[in-house]
Scaffold this active site. Structure first.
Site, PDB file in Angstrom:
ATOM      1  N   GLU A   1       0.828  -1.212   0.000  1.00 11.47           N
ATOM      2  CA  GLU A   1       0.000   0.000   0.000  1.00 11.47           C
ATOM      3  C   GLU A   1       0.861   1.260   0.000  1.00 11.47           C
ATOM      4  OE1 GLU A   1      -2.709   0.379   3.338  1.00 11.47           O
ATOM      5  OE2 GLU A   1      -3.543   2.231   2.581  1.00 11.47           O
TER       6      GLU A   1
ATOM      7  N   LYS B   1      -2.604  -2.089  -3.103  1.00 13.31           N
ATOM      8  CA  LYS B   1      -3.645  -1.237  -2.508  1.00 13.31           C
ATOM      9  C   LYS B   1      -3.241   0.220  -2.723  1.00 13.31           C
ATOM     10  CE  LYS B   1      -6.020  -0.231   1.843  1.00 13.31           C
ATOM     11  NZ  LYS B   1      -6.736  -0.849   2.961  1.00 13.31           N
TER      12      LYS B   1
ATOM     13  N   GLY C   1      -9.187   6.585   1.615  1.00 11.81           N
ATOM     14  CA  GLY C   1      -8.320   7.750   1.811  1.00 11.81           C
ATOM     15  C   GLY C   1      -8.966   9.078   2.149  1.00 11.81           C
TER      16      GLY C   1
END
Ligand code: 13P
Length: 345
Positions: free
Chosen positions: A182, A224, A267
């Protein structure tokens, strides 16, 4: 390393119409979320919240392929004594674990961070495998400086963070655990969508170079990423079609087709925005990998507010989670329309 097992798990994590529940908030972060509903954060309240989610049907069986847990949670049991990991596997979902220990200030680089957690990781991974984890997560944080400040992110920040991600991924594969890699380009700031594209591209190109250099087998990984999106405080924020278009273009330029799947973080997007963007990408492009969700806030914000920490609201909280899981499951198939929010609510 058992590559067949790694690939099988990675493919199950991105199975059609399913995605990942990121329930791996650190004790500090979950404390902030609970403060928004005036709930004390204790081991029991954190357990109650997560137990409620993991017992939600049909969301868990139909829409959630895997759950990312925090160290405390993977060791906890439900009120009736059943390990929380068993609730997850009983629903046909896969337990995973966050193994980084957080983003810390990067020495000599104002406004930038390096994610820590490599020390002792080999032993921790062996322990987590015994506890049932079949995949892991490590989050690198890449900030974008204010408009006109080209110094952030620095090449130093990108290089050190992507190097650490690859070291983590290699250790995971050695332990037969699928690494979710990620590299999160943070949405905060007044930057344009073009600047987000540039920084995301730079991060992903560097990441795949590091993964190659360190012998990580892409077929046993999941990416990710952030979506390519305008900064939260940008003056003219790009619309959903442009976000979908530029995200797909960026990923197509950077992510090898051997990667079994891509599961986005939300996010800080609103939950409906995150769902809509995902559906547009799945509905309009011919892509070499499945695209799905690995959302934290965009799956949990609504159920958390409805639950409010009260036992009498568990059924309503689960209904809210079922709804968001269904909307995102449809988005993973490219079949979501914003009007469905009301139709299925
Ligand atoms: P958000 O979807 O809330 O960004 O969380 C996903 C995650 O796991 C961040 O590391």
């Amino acid at each position: 390393m058992d590559l067949d097992q790694l690939n099988e798990i990675a493919c199950a994590m991105v199975a059609p119409g399913k995605g990942i529940l990121a329930a791996d908030e650190s004790t500090g972060t979950i404390g902030k979320r609970f403060a928004s509903i005036n709930l004390d954060s204790t081991p029991d309240s954190r357990r109650d919240w997560r137990e409620m989610l993991f017992r939600t049907e049909p969301a868990m069986s139909d829409r959630i392929s895997g759950v990312i847990l925090y160290d405390e949670t993977i060791r906890q049991s439900a009120q009736d004594g059943t390990p929380l990991t068993k609730l997850i596997t009983d629903a046909g979902s896969i337990p995973g674990i966050k193994v980084d220990t957080g983003a810390k200030p990067l020495a000599g680089a104002e406004g930038e961070t390096i994610t820590e957690g490599l020390d002792g990781l080999r032993d921790r991974l062996a322990d987590y495998y015994e506890l049932g984890a079949r995949f892991a997560k490590w989050r690198a944080v890449i900030n974008i400086g204010a408009k006109g400040d080209e110094a952030v992110p620095s090449q130093y920040c990108i290089n050190t963070n992507m190097h650490a991600l690859a070291r983590y991924a290699a250790l995971c594969q050695e332990a037969n655990i699928v690494p979710i890699v990620e590299p999160e380009v943070i949405m905060d700031g007044d930057h344009s969508i073009e600047r987000c594209y540039e920084v995301t591209e730079f991060s992903l190109k560097t990441l795949y170079r590091e993964l190659f250099d360190q012998g990580v087998v892409l077929e046993g990984t999941i990416l990710k990423p952030n979506m390519v999106i305008s900064g939260t405080q940008a003056a003219d924020r790009a619309g959903p079609e442009e976000v979908a278009d530029m995200t797909v273009q960026c990923l197509a330029n950077c992510v090898p087709a051997a990667v079994p799947g891509i599961a986005f973080l939300s996010g800080g997007q609103s939950d409906e925005e995150a769902t809509h963007h995902l559906s547009l990408m799945n509905g309009s492009y011919d892509l070499p990998w499945p695209l799905t969700f690995s959302y934290g806030r965009a799956l949990q914000a609504a159920p958390l507010q409805v639950w409010g920490g009260k036992a009498e609201n568990v059924a309503a909280g689960q209904a809210a989670f079922n709804h968001r899981a269904k909307m995102n499951g449809l988005a993973a198939l490219g079949e979501y329309e914003p009007e469905m929010e009301k139709e299925f609510a």
